[in-house]
Scaffold this motif. Structure first.
Motif, mmCIF file in Angstrom:
data_model
loop_
_atom_site.group_PDB
_atom_site.id
_atom_site.type_symbol
_atom_site.label_atom_id
_atom_site.label_comp_id
_atom_site.label_asym_id
_atom_site.label_seq_id
_atom_site.Cartn_x
_atom_site.Cartn_y
_atom_site.Cartn_z
ATOM 1 N N THR A 241 0.837 -1.202 0.000
ATOM 2 C CA THR A 241 0.000 0.000 0.000
ATOM 3 C C THR A 241 0.871 1.250 0.000
ATOM 4 O O THR A 241 2.079 1.174 0.133
ATOM 5 C CB THR A 241 -0.880 0.059 1.273
ATOM 6 O OG1 THR A 241 -0.074 0.550 2.356
ATOM 7 C CG2 THR A 241 -1.415 -1.302 1.648
ATOM 8 N N SER A 242 0.201 2.382 -0.139
ATOM 9 C CA SER A 242 0.930 3.653 -0.139
ATOM 10 C C SER A 242 1.197 4.127 1.280
ATOM 11 O O SER A 242 1.733 5.206 1.481
ATOM 12 C CB SER A 242 0.125 4.710 -0.897
ATOM 13 O OG SER A 242 -1.107 4.935 -0.232
ATOM 14 N N ARG A 243 0.807 3.328 2.278
ATOM 15 C CA ARG A 243 0.971 3.717 3.680
ATOM 16 C C ARG A 243 1.953 2.828 4.435
ATOM 17 O O ARG A 243 2.210 3.063 5.614
ATOM 18 C CB ARG A 243 -0.387 3.635 4.411
ATOM 19 C CG ARG A 243 -1.374 4.715 4.079
ATOM 20 C CD ARG A 243 -2.753 4.411 4.674
ATOM 21 N NE ARG A 243 -2.699 4.074 6.102
ATOM 22 C CZ ARG A 243 -2.719 4.977 7.077
ATOM 23 N NH1 ARG A 243 -2.779 6.259 6.801
ATOM 24 N NH2 ARG A 243 -2.685 4.585 8.343
ATOM 25 N N HIS A 244 2.471 1.784 3.809
ATOM 26 C CA HIS A 244 3.312 0.831 4.526
ATOM 27 C C HIS A 244 4.676 0.637 3.884
ATOM 28 O O HIS A 244 4.802 0.578 2.673
ATOM 29 C CB HIS A 244 2.610 -0.535 4.617
ATOM 30 C CG HIS A 244 1.379 -0.498 5.454
ATOM 31 N ND1 HIS A 244 0.157 -0.195 4.919
ATOM 32 C CD2 HIS A 244 1.192 -0.686 6.789
ATOM 33 C CE1 HIS A 244 -0.762 -0.221 5.898
ATOM 34 N NE2 HIS A 244 -0.158 -0.510 7.034
ATOM 35 N N SER A 340 -9.185 3.632 9.573
ATOM 36 C CA SER A 340 -8.680 4.879 8.999
ATOM 37 C C SER A 340 -9.822 5.851 8.683
ATOM 38 O O SER A 340 -9.729 7.041 8.964
ATOM 39 C CB SER A 340 -7.883 4.548 7.737
ATOM 40 O OG SER A 340 -7.190 5.663 7.298
ATOM 41 N N ILE A 388 -4.033 12.141 7.412
ATOM 42 C CA ILE A 388 -3.135 11.022 7.664
ATOM 43 C C ILE A 388 -3.817 9.994 8.575
ATOM 44 O O ILE A 388 -3.633 8.798 8.439
ATOM 45 C CB ILE A 388 -1.828 11.509 8.341
ATOM 46 C CG1 ILE A 388 -1.052 12.454 7.432
ATOM 47 C CG2 ILE A 388 -0.960 10.336 8.780
ATOM 48 C CD1 ILE A 388 -0.171 11.793 6.402
ATOM 49 N N ARG A 441 5.608 8.752 8.137
ATOM 50 C CA ARG A 441 4.255 9.333 8.186
ATOM 51 C C ARG A 441 4.339 10.839 8.439
ATOM 52 O O ARG A 441 3.578 11.625 7.877
ATOM 53 C CB ARG A 441 3.426 8.675 9.309
ATOM 54 C CG ARG A 441 3.084 7.226 9.051
ATOM 55 C CD ARG A 441 1.707 7.106 8.373
ATOM 56 N NE ARG A 441 1.485 5.729 7.947
ATOM 57 C CZ ARG A 441 0.882 4.804 8.693
ATOM 58 N NH1 ARG A 441 0.431 5.116 9.904
ATOM 59 N NH2 ARG A 441 0.713 3.589 8.239
ATOM 60 N N GLN A 444 5.435 12.473 5.298
ATOM 61 C CA GLN A 444 4.273 12.568 4.411
ATOM 62 C C GLN A 444 3.365 13.719 4.810
ATOM 63 O O GLN A 444 2.918 14.501 3.984
ATOM 64 C CB GLN A 444 3.431 11.288 4.496
ATOM 65 C CG GLN A 444 3.897 10.156 3.633
ATOM 66 C CD GLN A 444 2.863 9.039 3.637
ATOM 67 O OE1 GLN A 444 2.799 8.281 4.604
ATOM 68 N NE2 GLN A 444 2.074 8.942 2.597
ATOM 69 N N GLU A 450 1.953 11.845 -1.318
ATOM 70 C CA GLU A 450 0.873 10.868 -1.151
ATOM 71 C C GLU A 450 1.369 9.474 -0.819
ATOM 72 O O GLU A 450 0.736 8.750 -0.062
ATOM 73 C CB GLU A 450 0.047 10.793 -2.437
ATOM 74 C CG GLU A 450 -0.709 12.065 -2.723
ATOM 75 C CD GLU A 450 -2.206 11.838 -2.774
ATOM 76 O OE1 GLU A 450 -2.623 10.735 -3.176
ATOM 77 O OE2 GLU A 450 -2.946 12.779 -2.428
ATOM 78 N N ASN A 451 2.485 9.069 -1.444
ATOM 79 C CA ASN A 451 2.935 7.691 -1.269
ATOM 80 C C ASN A 451 4.145 7.642 -0.349
ATOM 81 O O ASN A 451 5.145 8.330 -0.582
ATOM 82 C CB ASN A 451 3.273 7.086 -2.638
ATOM 83 C CG ASN A 451 3.378 5.576 -2.566
ATOM 84 O OD1 ASN A 451 3.985 5.045 -1.639
ATOM 85 N ND2 ASN A 451 2.782 4.895 -3.531
ATOM 86 N N ILE A 452 4.058 6.823 0.681
ATOM 87 C CA ILE A 452 5.121 6.746 1.676
ATOM 88 C C ILE A 452 6.458 6.306 1.051
ATOM 89 O O ILE A 452 7.526 6.576 1.586
ATOM 90 C CB ILE A 452 4.692 5.805 2.840
ATOM 91 C CG1 ILE A 452 5.510 6.081 4.095
ATOM 92 C CG2 ILE A 452 4.746 4.349 2.412
ATOM 93 C CD1 ILE A 452 4.926 5.463 5.362
#
Lengths: 467, 467
Positions: A241-244, A340, A388, A441, A444, A450-452
């Motif tokens: 994902t874009s968060r991990h 989220s 976030i 994070r 970001q 947008e992408n981590i």
């Protein structure tokens, strides 16, 4: 004398203006614009986002040939005189006396063209992407956030502690872990029973990459009062994902003689301090992100600095969500974890500011969190920010030996694996609290990226450990 | 109001003396001395080496019982009045109004007794050893050195970069590396040929823990000019010595538009700055090490700060060693690497000060070091300090594409494994240089601690990954 572009653009107040002085700048060509009777060359050396403009006149030695060899990416050393610029985009420029090409750069094969490249493409050339405006600005802001982190904690008297990366224990038994080994997978030693014989491994037992330095941080807080860690941590979850990230940096302060209120105060103060630091020290980079990457960014960051965070209990938050009459994908009820979408609703819509949610049901939180008097909730706190969601998670730790043992049992964890952690409660135990912040994070949040994967120089995620 | 002992002992110049004020101190009991009519309690909270003395008089509530429960390791909160101390070891003390026991500590089982413990024993209780004078002082000095490192580089405009920990490439092909994997060793996937199938692993190829962030550091220097890393690095060598760790922290600056002289200047300036910072900010801790751990330490550190480092070529150093008429264990001749005994002779006896040795034979140095015009030596530099030997190793990097390719061939390294490293020389290459410093070596040097396992909170070495 060589000067960096940052020094030229922002000379220290106690120094005379560089106008009229003879300086050398060294850097990489960003653009070359041939005019009829002269050439504009834009140079960047990474010290700032903006370039320094050089005017090259035809009376330069080898003017024609040198100008022909200049293109995006070429490294140069340019000596000249600093003058006031007649142009409207910069106040100073350099009139070249000598343009020396240091390293050529073939425009036919150089992967970075003047056009805008996609983030996906830039990740495939992570060795060149810091030469772009966006990734260079991320690097400068990441640097500023790192330094601000150290400044903040050092000013408060916290000691920076390096907790171990290779570990034989796992904090919480939560995240999936990477194995670390020197055994040859093609010739594994075996026990008589046919199992892998870890006594032959480097550490003579199975070892892993740490998922958190918290437990070891508690050791040092239980001796030196206030400490913080700032180091890499790892999760082997197959999260594309874009968060991990599989490898990311965490900041984990731990305070002795502190409760959950001290913890919340520290977290709020930390966020305000670091964001303010970046607003003050990376103005140009923030302007860039504000304009091209995440409109409204500066306002959001100023809001964080100037607004007291809201504080609400989990139970109260659940009542808000139940009454919200919103079509959430995941239903909300007391006892279930906030998703989220819920976190963002609370921070963005309901409170319209950062909010700290406290006192979560013990079942959805880690064993080390201090049990509240209601015996149903624990002294946990999560800081949620707009866009976030959760940016910080923390808690007061269970400092009572008997309660902690009970929580180990409830979580199917073995006492012997936590003998040293229990010792901290056996010998001079103190109320203590801390939190963890995933550094990417924060990057970001502050850049609006947008992408981590673009918030860290060399992202590691399933299938990718390039460079 | 709670005050830390450091604040009480060194009140800021702009604050009034705390004498006469009512404060609370929180910490752990170090010693209890019962006098006839009152009790002295020494409290430590980790903010300083020295304790704060509390006088407890019998008119305190529950005096008898409370005093009985006090022993080494008990955590307390003591409220009282700050007074000038009549004692000669401290200027201030606290006359207690309330002594509150927070966490008891059974003197029968508490592993830390008042007597002196061996370093070996303390390593087995690494969760309690920061509560000792020595390891607490190491932690404070380590913190100060870390922060001084950031201050130094930030002031010079270097950007802090996080290079990756998990890597699929190995810097130099030098050190033995730890494997990182999520494959189950008891059920390894196999290819048709019966080999381990790494395409099923997390990163879809074999991955390792990094031995250095240098190559990635060069990427960022080739975009942003001056950068530094400060992160963990790993060596899987089976070195059971007092000088080696499997996991240690490295500082690796990298400068664009810099040659080996700039590199030496930076290294010397860095060492002087950080050592001076500790002398100024950790006076009490340095006094402690000077007195109890390493006599002469303060003088040695002041010498580092005040003396220009010597600089000598490897060839010159070899001639010195050949003429030294010393019974070295390893013979010296041009072409062989300098051993610890040679390095220490040069720094301690011949020059009697830190010395930077340059221009080593290319055969004994890494492929990425810049070939000198003699085509026999490379632009390498090692900083040798008395008692430690090599503390910093650095070089100017080979920035010429054709030379670098040739060096890869000579070192049996494959071009395709270094495609991105070669790209840095292909596109806008610049002369650049950097160095690496093993942070624990610096901690050893500044504290005089003999064993590197005591210079890091949780040492990892063969057979040990405890805590």
């Amino acid at each position: 004398m060589r000067m960096k572009i940052k020094q030229l653009k922002n000379p220290p107040a106690d120094r005379p203006s560089p106008v009229g002085s003879d300086v050398t700048i060294k850097g990489w060509v960003r653009t070359v614009r041939n005019q009829k009777t002269f050439t504009f060359i834009e140079i960047n050396d990474g010290s700032t986002l903006s370039n320094f403009q050089v005017v090259a006149n035809p009376d330069l030695p080898n003017y024609e040939r040198t100008m022909q060899e200049l293109s995006t990416g070429v490294s140069v050393a340019i000596q000249g005189t600093v003058v006031e610029s007649p142009g409207k985009n910069q106040s100073l420029e350099l009139v070249a006396k000598e343009v020396k090409i240091i390293g050529p750069c073939d425009p036919e094969t150089y992967p970075l063209q003047k056009k805008r490249h996609s983030y996906e493409f830039l990740r495939t050339i992570a060795h060149l992407r810091p030469r772009t405006n966006t990734l260079g600005a991320v690097a400068r802001i990441r640097n500023a956030l790192s330094f601000a982190t150290h400044l903040f904690f050092q000013k408060k008297g916290f000691l920076y502690i390096h907790t171990p990366i290779i570990t034989s224990s796992d904090c919480e038994g939560a995240g999936k872990m990477f194995r670390v080994s020197t055994l040859d997978p093609d010739a594994l030693p075996r026990t008589k029973e046919g199992k892998v014989d870890y006594s032959k491994d480097f550490f003579e037992k199975p070892t892993y990459l740490t998922v958190s330095g918290q437990l070891e941080g508690e050791i040092y807080a239980s001796a030196l009062s206030d400490i913080y860690t700032f180091g890499p941590t790892f999760r082997a979850e197959n999260s594309n994902t874009s968060r991990h990230l599989a490898e990311f940096w965490m900041i984990e302060p731990e305070m002795a003689f502190a409760d959950i209120n001290d913890d919340m105060d520290c977290a709020e103060e930390y966020l305000k301090y670091t964001v303010k630091y970046v607003l003050e020290h990376c103005e140009e980079d923030i302007d860039f992100f504000n304009q091209y990457v995440s409109p409204g960014l500066r306002e959001r960051l100023e809001h964080i600095v100037n607004t007291p965070f809201e504080r609400a209990s989990y139970s109260y938050a659940v009542r808000i969500l139940e009454k919200a009459n919103k079509p959430f994908e995941y239903p909300v009820k007391w006892g279930s974890d906030l998703q989220s979408e819920h976190e963002r609703f609370l921070a963005e819509e309901y409170f319209s500011k950062p909010v700290i949610i406290t006192d979560y049901p013990k079942e959805i939180k880690s064993f080390y969190m201090r049990l509240n008097d209601d015996e149903k909730t624990v002294a946990a706190m999560d800081v949620l920010v707009p866009r976030i969601g959760e940016i910080i998670g923390g808690s007061q730790r269970e400092d009572r030996l008997d309660y902690l043992k009970q929580r180990l049992i409830e979580n199917n964890l073995k006492e012997e694996d936590y003998w040293w952690y229990l010792d901290l409660r056996k010998y001079g135990s103190v109320p203590h609290a801390g939190f963890g912040l995933g550094f990417e994070r924060l990057v970001q949040f502050v850049t609006g990226i947008e992408n981590i994967r673009d918030a860290i120089p060399f992202p590691r995620f399933p299938g990718k450990a390039e460079f």
